[in-house]
Design a protein around this motif. Structure first.
Motif, mmCIF file in Angstrom:
data_model
loop_
_atom_site.group_PDB
_atom_site.id
_atom_site.type_symbol
_atom_site.label_atom_id
_atom_site.label_comp_id
_atom_site.label_asym_id
_atom_site.label_seq_id
_atom_site.Cartn_x
_atom_site.Cartn_y
_atom_site.Cartn_z
ATOM 1 N N ASN A 96 0.800 -1.216 0.000
ATOM 2 C CA ASN A 96 0.000 0.000 0.000
ATOM 3 C C ASN A 96 0.837 1.272 0.000
ATOM 4 N N SER A 97 1.931 1.285 0.747
ATOM 5 C CA SER A 97 2.771 2.489 0.708
ATOM 6 C C SER A 97 3.434 2.627 -0.663
ATOM 7 N N THR A 98 3.841 1.516 -1.269
ATOM 8 C CA THR A 98 4.449 1.574 -2.601
ATOM 9 C C THR A 98 3.478 2.164 -3.607
ATOM 10 N N PHE A 99 2.256 1.655 -3.617
ATOM 11 C CA PHE A 99 1.272 2.157 -4.582
ATOM 12 C C PHE A 99 0.896 3.611 -4.297
ATOM 13 N N LEU A 100 0.755 3.959 -3.040
ATOM 14 C CA LEU A 100 0.416 5.356 -2.727
ATOM 15 C C LEU A 100 1.521 6.306 -3.172
ATOM 16 N N PHE A 101 2.780 5.952 -2.918
ATOM 17 C CA PHE A 101 3.877 6.828 -3.332
ATOM 18 C C PHE A 101 4.023 6.870 -4.858
ATOM 19 N N ALA A 102 3.677 5.785 -5.537
ATOM 20 C CA ALA A 102 3.755 5.762 -7.001
ATOM 21 C C ALA A 102 2.653 6.619 -7.625
ATOM 22 N N LEU A 103 1.516 6.703 -6.970
ATOM 23 C CA LEU A 103 0.355 7.378 -7.559
ATOM 24 C C LEU A 103 0.130 8.798 -7.050
ATOM 25 N N VAL A 104 0.542 9.081 -5.824
ATOM 26 C CA VAL A 104 0.242 10.377 -5.200
ATOM 27 C C VAL A 104 1.534 11.193 -5.126
ATOM 28 N N ASN A 105 1.614 12.204 -5.960
ATOM 29 C CA ASN A 105 2.858 12.974 -6.123
ATOM 30 C C ASN A 105 3.399 13.584 -4.845
ATOM 31 N N ASN A 106 2.540 14.140 -4.026
ATOM 32 C CA ASN A 106 3.042 14.890 -2.878
ATOM 33 C C ASN A 106 2.914 14.150 -1.547
ATOM 34 N N ALA A 107 2.722 12.825 -1.601
ATOM 35 C CA ALA A 107 2.678 12.044 -0.359
ATOM 36 C C ALA A 107 4.110 11.835 0.128
ATOM 37 N N ASP A 108 4.392 12.291 1.336
ATOM 38 C CA ASP A 108 5.727 12.148 1.921
ATOM 39 C C ASP A 108 5.799 10.976 2.897
ATOM 40 N N TRP A 109 4.652 10.610 3.490
ATOM 41 C CA TRP A 109 4.622 9.513 4.458
ATOM 42 C C TRP A 109 3.238 8.869 4.473
ATOM 43 N N VAL A 110 3.223 7.608 4.912
ATOM 44 C CA VAL A 110 1.969 6.882 5.123
ATOM 45 C C VAL A 110 2.081 6.214 6.482
ATOM 46 N N THR A 111 1.075 6.439 7.329
ATOM 47 C CA THR A 111 1.026 5.795 8.635
ATOM 48 C C THR A 111 -0.084 4.752 8.613
ATOM 49 N N PHE A 112 0.242 3.577 9.128
ATOM 50 C CA PHE A 112 -0.690 2.461 9.194
ATOM 51 C C PHE A 112 -1.007 2.180 10.655
ATOM 52 N N HIS A 113 -2.286 2.142 10.985
ATOM 53 C CA HIS A 113 -2.734 1.758 12.328
ATOM 54 C C HIS A 113 -3.446 0.413 12.229
ATOM 55 N N PHE A 114 -2.914 -0.569 12.946
ATOM 56 C CA PHE A 114 -3.535 -1.890 13.068
ATOM 57 C C PHE A 114 -3.781 -2.111 14.550
ATOM 58 N N GLY A 115 -4.956 -1.773 15.019
ATOM 59 C CA GLY A 115 -5.216 -1.875 16.456
ATOM 60 C C GLY A 115 -4.228 -1.000 17.204
ATOM 61 N N ASP A 116 -3.416 -1.604 18.077
ATOM 62 C CA ASP A 116 -2.424 -0.852 18.850
ATOM 63 C C ASP A 116 -1.099 -0.684 18.120
ATOM 64 N N GLU A 117 -0.936 -1.364 16.985
ATOM 65 C CA GLU A 117 0.305 -1.260 16.210
ATOM 66 C C GLU A 117 0.252 -0.063 15.278
ATOM 67 N N THR A 118 1.341 0.696 15.232
ATOM 68 C CA THR A 118 1.445 1.832 14.310
ATOM 69 C C THR A 118 2.777 1.753 13.586
ATOM 70 N N HIS A 119 2.716 1.912 12.272
ATOM 71 C CA HIS A 119 3.920 1.898 11.437
ATOM 72 C C HIS A 119 3.852 3.079 10.477
ATOM 73 N N THR A 120 4.935 3.820 10.367
ATOM 74 C CA THR A 120 5.003 4.924 9.414
ATOM 75 C C THR A 120 6.109 4.638 8.405
ATOM 76 N N VAL A 121 5.775 4.837 7.143
ATOM 77 C CA VAL A 121 6.731 4.655 6.054
ATOM 78 C C VAL A 121 6.915 6.004 5.377
ATOM 79 N N LYS A 122 8.172 6.396 5.214
ATOM 80 C CA LYS A 122 8.485 7.643 4.518
ATOM 81 C C LYS A 122 8.900 7.325 3.088
ATOM 82 N N ARG A 123 8.480 8.187 2.167
ATOM 83 C CA ARG A 123 8.786 7.995 0.753
ATOM 84 C C ARG A 123 10.278 7.777 0.523
ATOM 85 N N GLU A 124 11.112 8.636 1.122
ATOM 86 C CA GLU A 124 12.554 8.550 0.855
ATOM 87 C C GLU A 124 13.143 7.222 1.312
#
Length: 166
Positions: A96-124
């Protein structure tokens, strides 16, 4: 007798609805690359993208950070009790982060919340991991091949998930 007949028809309709695999919330299988060059501020485009990504049935909603840079997307997923989330979480994060960064020009980060788990992926970080600019891809097939080549490489996956965010 009439009530029984109506009830029987309703049951047949509901049963056929479930047997054919139809759901009201399932999106059409559209080419995701029709949304290429979208922007974080385009709520409709982002919504259409996230409703077609991996594990979309677990997606409960999304939020956009549009007020100031860096711009980003927060995806909130349902935690499924009794299910080992490890592989599901990793697959969802990578795809999902790969596709979002490929499609959304100005997305710098994507944060995923799975219940109590949180993961943030930065484009760079993701682009450095792949060694490629994600917005250079022109079709879904090419991008999926890249994702699965890396996803199936356990060494690369360990490198990604065990390296501090950057």
């Amino acid at each position: 007798m009439r009530k029984r007949k109506n009830l029987m028809i309703l049951c047949v309709l509901i049963l056929s609805f479930f047997l054919c695999g139809c759901t009201l919330s399932e999106p059409e299988n559209k080419d995701l690359f029709q949304y290429k060059d979208s922007y974080i501020g385009d709520n409709s485009a982002i919504g259409n993208i996230v409703r077609q990504l991996a594990n979309r049935k677990l997606l409960q909603g999304f939020e956009l950070q549009t007020k100031e840079k860096p711009y980003g997307i927060t995806l909130n997923y349902k935690y499924v009790e009794g299910v080992t989330m490890g592989d599901i979480v990793e697959e969802t994060i990578i795809l999902n982060s790969t596709f979002l960064f490929a499609l959304v020009n100005n997305a710098d980060w994507v944060t995923f919340h799975f219940g109590d788990e949180t993961h943030t992926v930065k484009r760079e970080k993701l682009e450095a991991w792949y060694g490629k600019k994600l917005n250079s891809f022109e079709n879904e097939k090419e991008l999926r091949k890249l994702v699965y080549d890396f996803f199936n490489d356990k060494k690369k996956m360990n490198e990604f998930f065990n390296t501090p965010s950057g």
